[in-house]
Design an enzyme around this catalytic site. Structure first.
Site, PDB file in Angstrom:
ATOM      1  N   GLU A 328       6.111  -3.904  20.721  1.00 47.89           N
ATOM      2  CA  GLU A 328       5.330  -3.579  19.535  1.00 47.89           C
ATOM      3  C   GLU A 328       5.979  -2.531  18.631  1.00 47.89           C
ATOM      4  O   GLU A 328       5.530  -2.323  17.509  1.00 47.89           O
ATOM      5  CB  GLU A 328       3.933  -3.075  19.952  1.00 47.89           C
ATOM      6  N   TRP A 444      -4.818  13.973  38.096  1.00 46.68           N
ATOM      7  CA  TRP A 444      -3.837  12.921  37.860  1.00 46.68           C
ATOM      8  C   TRP A 444      -2.510  13.215  38.547  1.00 46.68           C
ATOM      9  O   TRP A 444      -2.022  14.342  38.543  1.00 46.68           O
ATOM     10  CB  TRP A 444      -3.569  12.742  36.361  1.00 46.68           C
TER      11      TRP A 444
END
Length: 542
Positions: A328, A444
């Site tokens: 993209e 995380w």
């Protein structure tokens, strides 16, 4: 008040005519089954002109999609120009896709003709009756002995060119926003989605590949694009090389490390580019090679292990130039490299700097966004968030409007799915993919960072880290490790290697030794495959 400059479209015909006029003496080399073929840019340009009229002869519509199912070759490069310069849309097909995905992509794009290398016919031809819009199959004979079907839809590439009258005029594209090429990405959820590049985006992306703080392509370069020409247009290298006037060497179907290494040495290649797995394969061959002409190894597609880059630097004096992007983003959005503020830094700090994904290329804007709150994060190299991108070669939507709202923000930025930190100078450091982050006890853990540290072990060839279920912490990391040939390694040794390098709670709860990390169709680690394989893994002594 308006500027008083000429209104000339940024379009690929300029790249073609510039190459034809200024660089006709430069060469294109292709490695083939029977040896090598060499042609000049002048001869190549005449073939492009013949191919332009072939597309008319085949009655390809004015903006028809022209599929290619080919290796990296000079003849593939002919299609790179003939299709867009005549207003058609080049559609490079990934030769490594599953049959169902390939069929879906061809039909979704509505390809009218597919050009296929003879060696790849056995892969494509079984699908022929499912390809609903394809009226012609043009076989490019690359020396393979694959049987060519006796079918009226099948044509011989060289016979078509020989019978064609070359287009003698000037190729013209009136609107620079006209589609020039398209690639499909499987990096999003659901079916692959089409990314459509405009002439404007292709020219601007090519121009940026010539800047000094980027790839710095120049007329004196000899470029070997190892990255497939179906992978985001080989990272834009073919168009960039034509614009700069660089000589090019194409690897053809033989993509073995030995073949790649031989081409690098024989042709005194100065610039090359490929995914990390390619360079892992070439690494053991370096002591026997003369790569003194090489000035730049462009590496991307997935995070480049610092240890791999440093091994190249020590062996040949050339570390890897890390680039980041995706289909993209055309694809180059950032490029690593050393800047003035690195002057006087230690070798360890320089290695760390080179291992980052680097700085946004001119004309690309980046921002860091907390994926859960949507808040913009500071560039302090501590706060992490999803990288979002905007710019003239960044996709605004997918073909046929698919993925709207999921991949693009309301204010027009691309959600890349990559999680990173950014330092105060703007250097991006990739932490993970949003879908690959491990959330352990509400915190995380970045799988990419763990992988890089594991691959710094001298006995490790490859490593991938995935999340496994945990009854208390919800998720914990598992390390899937490939040991170098002839070496032995234990899980305890892996953990001991990591202990001084990462936080204690980041240490993997399990280490599994595997023969090979599974790869996607473009050479990235397929963590989805590993998650499926180890999805039922039970943590011992939780």
């Amino acid at each position: 008040m308006l500027g008083l400059m000429q209104q000339r479209p940024l379009a690929l015909p300029h790249v073609f005519h510039r190459a034809e006029q200024y660089f006709g003496h430069k060469t294109l080399v292709t490695a083939e089954a029977a040896g090598e073929s060499t042609m000049s840019i002048a001869d190549w340009a005449q073939r492009v002109r013949r191919l332009a009229t072939v597309l008319d002869t085949l009655d390809v519509s004015a903006d028809g999609r022209v599929g290619t199912f080919c290796w990296n070759t000079a003849r593939h490069l002919e299609l790179y120009m003939a299709a867009p310069c005549t207003g058609r849309v080049l559609h490079t097909l990934n030769i490594r896709l599953f049959p169902e995905q390939l069929t879906y992509i061809v039909n979704h794009a509505a390809d009218e003709v597919v050009f296929v290398d003879r060696s790849l016919l056995p892969v494509l031809w079984p699908l022929v009756d499912k390809l609903e819009t394809v009226r012609h199959f043009v076989v490019i004979d690359d020396g393979a002995d694959a049987e060519v079907p006796d079918d009226p839809r099948v044509h011989d590439y060289e016979e078509l060119l020989a019978a064609a009258t070359p287009f003698t005029g000037t190729f013209t594209i009136e609107d620079e926003n006209t589609a020039a090429a398209m690639c499909y990405t499987s990096g999003t959820t659901g079916n692959p989605k089409g990314v459509v590049y405009s002439h404007r985006s292709a020219v601007l992306h090519s121009l940026i590949s010539l800047v000094a703080d980027g790839i710095a392509l120049a007329e004196r370069d000899v470029v070997l694009p190892v990255v497939p020409m179906f992978h985001a247009n080989a990272w834009g290298l073919p168009y960039g090389c034509l614009l700069a006037g660089s000589d090019m060497v194409f690897p053809g179907p033989n993509m073995t490390p030995t073949a790649i290494a031989a081409l690098l040495e024989k042709h005194r290649v100065t610039v090359t580019g490929g995914v990390p797995t390619i360079w892992m394969g070439v690494l053991p061959l370096l002591p026997d090679l003369d790569l003194s002409a090489l000035r730049l190894i462009l590496c991307g597609g997935s995070a480049v292990p610092k240890a791999l880059s440093e091994e190249y630097r020590k062996a040949i004096g050339v570390p890897m130039l890390h680039a980041w992007g995706m289909t993209e983003t055309s694809p180059i959005a950032t490029i690593s490299g050393l800047r003035s503020h690195h002057a006087g830094a230690s070798e360890a700090d320089l290695a760390d700097a080179r291992s980052r994904q680097g700085y946004a290329t001119p004309l690309v804007d980046l921002r860091l966004v907390d994926p859960s709150t949507g808040e913009i994060q500071p560039w302090d190299d501590v706060a992490s968030g999803e990288i979002q991108a905007a710019g003239p070669w960044i996709a605004a939507e997918y073909f046929r409007g698919e993925g709207e709202g999921a991949q693009f923000t309301e204010d027009g930025w691309l959600r890349t799915g990559d999680v990173a930190t950014v330092d105060r100078y703007g250097s991006v450091r990739l932490v993970d993919r949003t879908k690959d982050l491990i959330k352990s006890g509400g915190e995380w853990i970045g799988s990419v960072e763990l992988e890089n540290e594991i691959m710094a072990h001298p006995k490790v060839a490859e490593a991938a880290v995935i999340a496994i279920p945990h009854p208390k912490w919800v998720e914990r990391p598992m390390a899937c490790v490939v040991v170098k040939a002839g070496e032995t390694l234990t899980a305890e040794e892996v953990i001991a290697h990591l202990e001084p390098r990462v936080a204690k709670w980041w240490l993997p709860d399990a280490v599994e030794f595997i023969d090979e990390v599974p790869k996607t169709s473009v050479g990235k680690f397929s963590k989805k495959t590993l998650r499926e394989k180890f999805g039922g893994y039970q943590v011992q002594n939780p």
